[in-house]
Design a protein around this motif. Sequence first.
Motif, PDB file in Angstrom:
ATOM      1  N   ILE A  19       0.711  -1.274  -0.002  1.00 40.42           N
ATOM      2  CA  ILE A  19      -0.153   0.096   0.029  1.00 40.42           C
ATOM      3  C   ILE A  19       0.721   1.225  -0.225  1.00 40.42           C
ATOM      4  O   ILE A  19       0.776   2.881  -1.064  1.00 40.42           O
ATOM      5  CB  ILE A  19      -0.596   0.197   1.548  1.00 40.42           C
ATOM      6  CG1 ILE A  19      -1.909  -1.219   0.990  1.00 40.42           C
ATOM      7  CG2 ILE A  19      -1.950   1.115   1.491  1.00 40.42           C
ATOM      8  CD1 ILE A  19      -3.035  -1.728   2.592  1.00 40.42           C
ATOM      9  N   TRP A  20       1.913   0.908   1.311  1.00 37.87           N
ATOM     10  CA  TRP A  20       3.207   2.479   0.326  1.00 37.87           C
ATOM     11  C   TRP A  20       3.505   2.231  -0.350  1.00 37.87           C
ATOM     12  O   TRP A  20       3.713   3.355  -0.513  1.00 37.87           O
ATOM     13  CB  TRP A  20       4.005   2.036   1.337  1.00 37.87           C
ATOM     14  CG  TRP A  20       3.424   2.326   3.408  1.00 37.87           C
ATOM     15  CD1 TRP A  20       2.662   3.622   3.951  1.00 37.87           C
ATOM     16  CD2 TRP A  20       3.730   1.369   4.384  1.00 37.87           C
ATOM     17  NE1 TRP A  20       3.100   3.287   5.416  1.00 37.87           N
ATOM     18  CE2 TRP A  20       3.016   2.130   5.539  1.00 37.87           C
ATOM     19  CE3 TRP A  20       4.871   0.990   4.234  1.00 37.87           C
ATOM     20  CZ2 TRP A  20       4.510   1.405   6.706  1.00 37.87           C
ATOM     21  CZ3 TRP A  20       4.747   0.768   5.516  1.00 37.87           C
ATOM     22  CH2 TRP A  20       4.763   0.633   7.038  1.00 37.87           C
ATOM     23  N   ALA A  21       3.454   1.497  -1.008  1.00 39.18           N
ATOM     24  CA  ALA A  21       4.394   1.795  -2.149  1.00 39.18           C
ATOM     25  C   ALA A  21       3.536   1.591  -3.597  1.00 39.18           C
ATOM     26  O   ALA A  21       3.801   2.735  -4.817  1.00 39.18           O
ATOM     27  CB  ALA A  21       4.944   0.487  -3.134  1.00 39.18           C
ATOM     28  N   ALA A  22       2.379   2.121  -3.789  1.00 37.94           N
ATOM     29  CA  ALA A  22       0.611   2.833  -4.218  1.00 37.94           C
ATOM     30  C   ALA A  22       0.821   4.382  -3.909  1.00 37.94           C
ATOM     31  O   ALA A  22       0.389   5.071  -5.143  1.00 37.94           O
ATOM     32  CB  ALA A  22      -0.311   1.947  -3.933  1.00 37.94           C
ATOM     33  N   ASP A  23       1.541   4.439  -2.813  1.00 40.21           N
ATOM     34  CA  ASP A  23       1.241   6.322  -2.851  1.00 40.21           C
ATOM     35  C   ASP A  23      -0.370   7.049  -2.836  1.00 40.21           C
ATOM     36  O   ASP A  23      -0.381   7.883  -3.487  1.00 40.21           O
ATOM     37  CB  ASP A  23       2.306   7.530  -3.554  1.00 40.21           C
ATOM     38  CG  ASP A  23       2.782   8.221  -2.639  1.00 40.21           C
ATOM     39  OD1 ASP A  23       2.562   8.219  -1.402  1.00 40.21           O
ATOM     40  OD2 ASP A  23       3.157   9.214  -3.375  1.00 40.21           O
ATOM     41  N   GLU A  24      -1.175   5.670  -2.662  1.00 40.10           N
ATOM     42  CA  GLU A  24      -2.831   6.416  -2.684  1.00 40.10           C
ATOM     43  C   GLU A  24      -3.601   5.071  -2.153  1.00 40.10           C
ATOM     44  O   GLU A  24      -3.243   4.110  -1.798  1.00 40.10           O
ATOM     45  CB  GLU A  24      -3.269   6.338  -4.481  1.00 40.10           C
ATOM     46  CG  GLU A  24      -3.119   4.734  -5.326  1.00 40.10           C
ATOM     47  CD  GLU A  24      -3.457   5.420  -6.770  1.00 40.10           C
ATOM     48  OE1 GLU A  24      -4.096   6.808  -7.141  1.00 40.10           O
ATOM     49  OE2 GLU A  24      -3.691   4.223  -7.510  1.00 40.10           O
ATOM     50  N   GLU A  25      -5.026   5.496  -1.864  1.00 46.35           N
ATOM     51  CA  GLU A  25      -5.802   4.634  -1.513  1.00 46.35           C
ATOM     52  C   GLU A  25      -6.277   3.687  -2.186  1.00 46.35           C
ATOM     53  O   GLU A  25      -5.747   3.770  -3.177  1.00 46.35           O
ATOM     54  CB  GLU A  25      -7.028   5.305  -1.685  1.00 46.35           C
ATOM     55  CG  GLU A  25      -7.125   6.938  -0.346  1.00 46.35           C
ATOM     56  CD  GLU A  25      -8.418   7.495  -0.338  1.00 46.35           C
ATOM     57  OE1 GLU A  25      -9.156   6.701  -1.647  1.00 46.35           O
ATOM     58  OE2 GLU A  25      -8.649   8.083   0.699  1.00 46.35           O
ATOM     59  N   MET A  26      -6.364   2.415  -1.925  1.00 48.95           N
ATOM     60  CA  MET A  26      -6.436   1.406  -2.583  1.00 48.95           C
ATOM     61  C   MET A  26      -7.686   0.200  -2.227  1.00 48.95           C
ATOM     62  O   MET A  26      -8.492   0.519  -1.008  1.00 48.95           O
ATOM     63  CB  MET A  26      -5.193   0.612  -2.657  1.00 48.95           C
ATOM     64  CG  MET A  26      -3.802   0.947  -3.129  1.00 48.95           C
ATOM     65  SD  MET A  26      -2.712  -0.103  -3.140  1.00 48.95           S
ATOM     66  CE  MET A  26      -2.927  -1.280  -3.833  1.00 48.95           C
ATOM     67  N   MET A  27      -7.785  -0.275  -3.338  1.00 48.64           N
ATOM     68  CA  MET A  27      -8.894  -0.766  -2.983  1.00 48.64           C
ATOM     69  C   MET A  27      -8.092  -2.822  -2.637  1.00 48.64           C
ATOM     70  O   MET A  27      -7.420  -2.337  -3.337  1.00 48.64           O
ATOM     71  CB  MET A  27     -10.724  -1.141  -4.129  1.00 48.64           C
ATOM     72  CG  MET A  27     -11.226  -0.111  -3.895  1.00 48.64           C
ATOM     73  SD  MET A  27     -12.364   0.194  -5.307  1.00 48.64           S
ATOM     74  CE  MET A  27     -13.383   0.504  -5.350  1.00 48.64           C
ATOM     75  N   MET A  28      -9.755  -3.268  -1.701  1.00 45.44           N
ATOM     76  CA  MET A  28      -8.523  -4.775  -0.873  1.00 45.44           C
ATOM     77  C   MET A  28      -8.628  -5.729  -2.955  1.00 45.44           C
ATOM     78  O   MET A  28      -7.168  -6.031  -2.791  1.00 45.44           O
ATOM     79  CB  MET A  28     -10.082  -5.081  -0.986  1.00 45.44           C
ATOM     80  CG  MET A  28      -9.487  -6.813   0.136  1.00 45.44           C
ATOM     81  SD  MET A  28      -9.974  -8.389  -0.617  1.00 45.44           S
ATOM     82  CE  MET A  28     -11.090  -8.633  -1.067  1.00 45.44           C
ATOM     83  N   GLY A  29      -9.365  -5.400  -4.239  1.00 49.09           N
ATOM     84  CA  GLY A  29      -9.122  -6.450  -5.260  1.00 49.09           C
ATOM     85  C   GLY A  29      -7.141  -6.144  -5.620  1.00 49.09           C
ATOM     86  O   GLY A  29      -7.084  -7.140  -6.346  1.00 49.09           O
ATOM     87  N   GLU A  30      -7.204  -4.524  -5.472  1.00 51.09           N
ATOM     88  CA  GLU A  30      -5.872  -4.505  -6.210  1.00 51.09           C
ATOM     89  C   GLU A  30      -5.040  -4.604  -5.562  1.00 51.09           C
ATOM     90  O   GLU A  30      -3.811  -5.385  -5.711  1.00 51.09           O
ATOM     91  CB  GLU A  30      -6.097  -3.067  -6.143  1.00 51.09           C
ATOM     92  CG  GLU A  30      -4.759  -2.455  -6.993  1.00 51.09           C
ATOM     93  CD  GLU A  30      -4.253  -2.302  -8.515  1.00 51.09           C
ATOM     94  OE1 GLU A  30      -3.358  -2.208  -8.879  1.00 51.09           O
ATOM     95  OE2 GLU A  30      -5.363  -2.937  -9.484  1.00 51.09           O
TER      96      GLU A  30
END
Length: 127
Positions: A19-30
Motif C-alpha cells: 500500500i505504501w508503494a502505491a502512494d494512494e488509497e487502494m481497494m482490496m482487489g488491487e
Amino acid sequence: MNTDDKELTKAEVMVMQTIWAADEEMMMGEILKRVNQKQPKTWKPQMLTSYLQRLVKKGFLLMKRQGRSYVYEVLIPEDDFRQTEMARFADTWGHQSPAGFVAAFNRDHLLTKEQKDELRNLINGFD
C-alpha cells in the motif's frame, strides 16, 4: 504518529509495503493483485481481508466505504514505521549502542569499503 506500541507481523508488513508503494488509497482487489505478484504463494481474498482488518484495528489503515466497496487509506507513513522499527531493532540487538548495532550487522553481513565510507560520511555529517 507514534508507532512504538504497534508491532506488525511479516505478512502485515508486506501488505503495508504494498500500500505504501502505491502512494494512494487502494481497494482490496488491487491490494490482493499486487500482494500476489510479490510472493510465490497465492493469497485468497479472505486471508487479505483478515490482515487488512488487523491493520485497521492497529491504526495503520483507515477503511472508507466507496459505493459497495471499501478503500484503504494509510494512517501511518512508511518513514514513521521504519524509524520505529529501526530503533526497536537497535535496542534489541545493539544493546542501545549504535556501535553495537553496526558491529552486530557487520558480523553477519561484512560491510564493503563503499558501505564503510558511506557510514563515515554519515557520521561526519552529524557534527
